[in-house]
Design a protein around this motif. Structure first.
Motif, PDB file in Angstrom:
ATOM      1  N   ARG A 103      -2.898  88.602  86.244  1.00  0.00           N
ATOM      2  CA  ARG A 103      -3.634  89.469  85.322  1.00  0.00           C
ATOM      3  C   ARG A 103      -4.642  88.766  84.439  1.00  0.00           C
ATOM      4  O   ARG A 103      -5.631  89.367  84.032  1.00  0.00           O
TER       5      ARG A 103
ATOM      6  N   ARG B 167       0.209  78.263  87.415  1.00  0.00           N
ATOM      7  CA  ARG B 167       1.075  79.384  87.038  1.00  0.00           C
ATOM      8  C   ARG B 167       1.051  79.515  85.518  1.00  0.00           C
ATOM      9  O   ARG B 167       1.064  78.505  84.807  1.00  0.00           O
TER      10      ARG B 167
ATOM     11  N   ASN C 299       3.268  86.168  74.703  1.00  0.00           N
ATOM     12  CA  ASN C 299       4.670  86.301  75.104  1.00  0.00           C
ATOM     13  C   ASN C 299       5.205  85.014  75.727  1.00  0.00           C
ATOM     14  O   ASN C 299       6.279  84.545  75.392  1.00  0.00           O
TER      15      ASN C 299
ATOM     16  N   LEU D 296       8.093  93.334  79.289  1.00  0.00           N
ATOM     17  CA  LEU D 296       6.725  93.664  78.909  1.00  0.00           C
ATOM     18  C   LEU D 296       6.390  95.075  79.352  1.00  0.00           C
ATOM     19  O   LEU D 296       6.783  95.511  80.430  1.00  0.00           O
TER      20      LEU D 296
ATOM     21  N   SER E   6       1.345 100.318  80.266  1.00  0.00           N
ATOM     22  CA  SER E   6       1.213 101.780  80.316  1.00  0.00           C
ATOM     23  C   SER E   6       2.562 102.483  80.129  1.00  0.00           C
ATOM     24  O   SER E   6       2.604 103.633  79.716  1.00  0.00           O
TER      25      SER E   6
ATOM     26  N   THR F 172       6.082 101.775  84.625  1.00  0.00           N
ATOM     27  CA  THR F 172       7.194 101.087  85.293  1.00  0.00           C
ATOM     28  C   THR F 172       8.533 101.487  84.681  1.00  0.00           C
ATOM     29  O   THR F 172       9.507 101.713  85.404  1.00  0.00           O
TER      30      THR F 172
END
Ligand code: PRT
Ligand code: ZN
Length: 226
Positions: free
Chosen positions: A17, A55, A76, A171, A174, A177
């Protein structure tokens, strides 16, 4: 201590992301690179500022070890690794220097939809699945709640249905999930976004000037985007 260097190294996410927005932001700051063939290291052309593509989990450690001078990573991830270091008595090794206005999300507690949420007292004796065990443990301790932290590296949201946990800490952006897994968000532990992370102490070689210049350019670019 790491050896002196005259080029700056910035770690960004290779895929995911934050990869594209991080690169665009640095491009907007006037940086450009000659792409190396293996694409893990990009040699800076317009300025002596190189990129390391990694990563996101590796970014705080690369700064702590002095391998990279800056990194672009979610608050985070930075806070989790910082909290984990503190829990084992290690000194702070990096800090968030700027919020970057992308990658916004929240670290939240989410419970099965059928629960009636009355407050944190309800968590006593419960098992909470998360990829953020240190942040969660600190949060629970600060509220005097005795719950069990179940660390999972992924697919946290299916843990309640599998029976490996009662609720989750994950996390959310929107919320789709959570809804797809019959969970509802009830508490926010952290408001997160991508940050520019740097060391607690600025190196005293040629990098100091480059770091100051990059921060100035970043402030111009991020403020214009507002
Ligand atoms: O491969 P690598 O380890 O580098 O990548 P990664 O898989 O660990 O990270 P990645 O690319 O998924 O996320 C990178 C960072 O993006 C995170 O550390 C956060 O700072 C930020 N971010 C912003 C998010 C989200 N939004 C987000 N929604 N990270 C994860 N999610 C998850 C969320 O937990 C849910 O499972 O995406 C899913 C969709 O979210 P909803 O709420 O929109 O349904
Ligand atoms: Zn990761």
């Amino acid at each position: 201590t790491a050896p002196a260097r005259d080029r700056l190294r910035i770690a960004i996410q290779k895929n995911g992301r934050l990869a594209e927005p991080a690169r665009s932001l640095l491009t907007a700051c006037g940086l450009s690179w000659r792409q190396s063939r293996d694409k893990l290291f990009c040699y800076g052309e317009s300025l002596p500022v190189d990129l390391l593509l990694v990563r996101d989990d590796d970014i705080p450690g690369l700064i702590a070890d002095g391998v990279c001078d800056f990194g672009i990573v979610g608050r985070n991830e930075l806070d989790e690794q910082g909290a984990a270091r503190r829990r084992i008595g290690l000194p702070d090794a990096y800090q968030a220097l700027r919020g970057l206005n992308f990658g916004q999300c929240r670290l939240m507690l989410a419970v099965p939809e059928e629960w009636e949420w009355t407050g944190v007292e309800q968590l006593a004796g419960k098992r909470i699945a998360t990829s953020y065990p240190a942040i969660l443990a600190d949060w629970l301790a600060a509220r005097g709640v005795d719950a069990q932290v179940v660390e999972l590296s992924g697919s946290v949201e299916i843990a309640p249905r599998l029976g490996t946990a009662d609720l989750i800490c994950d996390l959310v952006s929107s919320g789709a999930t959570l809804a797809a897994n019959q969970l509802k968000p009830v508490e926010t532990l952290l408001e997160s976004e991508a940050v520019l992370a740097g060391p607690v102490r600025t190196p005293d070689d040629a990098r100091a000037g480059l770091m100051a210049m990059l921060l100035r350019r970043l402030d111009g670019v991020v403020n214009v985007q507002d």
